[in-house]
Enzyme design. Structure first.
Site, short mmCIF file in Angstrom:
data_model
loop_
_atom_site.label_atom_id
_atom_site.label_comp_id
_atom_site.label_asym_id
_atom_site.label_seq_id
_atom_site.Cartn_x
_atom_site.Cartn_y
_atom_site.Cartn_z
N SER A 1 3.26 -2.17 10.49
CA SER A 1 4.71 -2.16 10.68
C SER A 1 5.35 -3.53 10.41
CB SER A 1 5.07 -1.66 12.09
OG SER A 1 4.64 -0.32 12.26
N LYS B 1 0.09 4.25 -0.25
CA LYS B 1 -0.55 5.43 0.34
C LYS B 1 -0.31 6.65 -0.56
CE LYS B 1 -0.33 3.36 4.90
NZ LYS B 1 -0.22 3.56 6.36
N ASN C 1 0.87 -1.18 0.00
CA ASN C 1 0.00 0.00 0.00
C ASN C 1 0.90 1.23 0.00
OD1 ASN C 1 -1.89 2.00 0.39
ND2 ASN C 1 -2.33 1.46 2.52
N GLU D 1 -7.09 4.77 7.96
CA GLU D 1 -6.92 6.18 7.64
C GLU D 1 -8.16 6.74 6.96
OE1 GLU D 1 -2.15 5.37 7.27
OE2 GLU D 1 -3.32 5.67 5.45
N HIS E 1 -9.61 1.16 5.00
CA HIS E 1 -8.36 1.35 5.72
C HIS E 1 -8.59 2.30 6.89
CE1 HIS E 1 -4.22 2.55 6.60
NE2 HIS E 1 -3.83 1.46 5.96
N GLY F 1 2.33 2.56 10.99
CA GLY F 1 3.22 3.70 10.87
C GLY F 1 3.82 4.18 12.18
N GLU G 1 -5.54 -4.80 10.62
CA GLU G 1 -4.52 -3.78 10.86
C GLU G 1 -4.81 -3.07 12.18
OE1 GLU G 1 -2.52 -2.30 6.91
OE2 GLU G 1 -4.34 -1.20 7.31
#
Length: 249
Positions: free
Chosen positions: A210, A13, A11, A97, A95, A172, A166
């Site tokens: 991660s 991003k 991904n 985010e 996701h 991150g 996730e």
């Protein structure tokens, strides 16, 4: 051990440029192939160039989001039909985010997954808890609620999706769930899928958060972890290739 073929998805991003992408994809092509399914989900402007760069190569590609709508006056949106038209195999939906920054609800995520399947694009449906939710003992309730919306909306088609767990607190941040922590949640999700479809044993559940070359093999060795959804490490050809190698052991 599971007979499910591992899947590793990068991904990107909101990263990349034409020059940087060309170098990254060239590095991946040189490093492969792997005895695992591999794909990259790239920003919308670069999908067509990625498709050309990967012609004849066993690396799939996809998008990072799609609209729940078929077509119409939805400025800035991209439909699943459009993604299919340019050859996308995968699309990431839900996701963390998107859920956090764009306030996407469980139902909207489910509707996007349904739209993707309707046009032959495999949705990678993300679920995961925040640190506060984990510390409050709500991990299982949160991920089951998120997945339940998708199961209810897709009904008999649920077996066609990929699920990605996730934990938000590990995305991150440099923090990673231990293999045992990740497996525990994957086991919960597998059991929930078993109650919904006879295809549950064949479905792939990815771990994201991660994942790095030095922890990938331990994570992928868990019974219900079928690969990874890779963020930062997917932007470096050597790191992503190492993770793909870990998926084939």
């Amino acid at each position: 051990m599971s007979q499910r073929r591992k899947l590793v998805v990068g991904n990107w991003k909101m990263h990349g440029s034409r020059a940087a992408n060309a170098v990254l994809l060239a590095g991946l092509k040189e490093a492969g192939p792997w005895n695992a399914d591999v794909a990259v989900c790239v920003p919308f402007p670069y999908i067509s160039e990625t498709a050309l760069a990967l012609t004849g190569v066993s690396i799939g590609f996809g998008a990072q989001d799609c609209s729940a709508h078929e077509q119409g006056a939805f400025t800035g949106e991209v439909s699943s039909a459009m993604l299919h038209d340019i050859g996308c195999r995968y699309v990431i939906v839900g996701h963390s985010e998107r859920r956090a920054f764009h306030r996407e609800s469980d139902q909207l995520v489910a509707d996007k997954a349904k739209a993707a399947l309707a046009h032959g694009v495999t949705p990678i449906v993300c679920v995961g808890e925040t640190l506060a939710e984990r510390e409050a003992g709500q991990t299982e309730a949160v991920v089951k609620r998120q997945l339940a919306a998708v199961i209810h909306t897709l009904t008999h088609c649920i077996g066609e999706i990929v699920v990605a767990y996730e934990p938000v607190w590990a995305i991150g941040t440099g923090l990673t769930a231990t293999p045992e922590q990740a497996q525990a949640v994957h086991h919960v999700l597998r059991a929930q899928l078993h109650a919904a479809t006879q295809k549950a044993d064949a479905m792939r559940i990815l771990y994201g958060g991660s994942v790095k070359p030095d922890n990938a093999a331990q994570l992928f060795a868990q019974a219900d972890i079928d690969g990874g959804l890779i963020g930062g490490a997917a932007l470096k050809a050597a790191d992503f290739a190492a993770i793909c190698r870990a998926a084939q052991t």
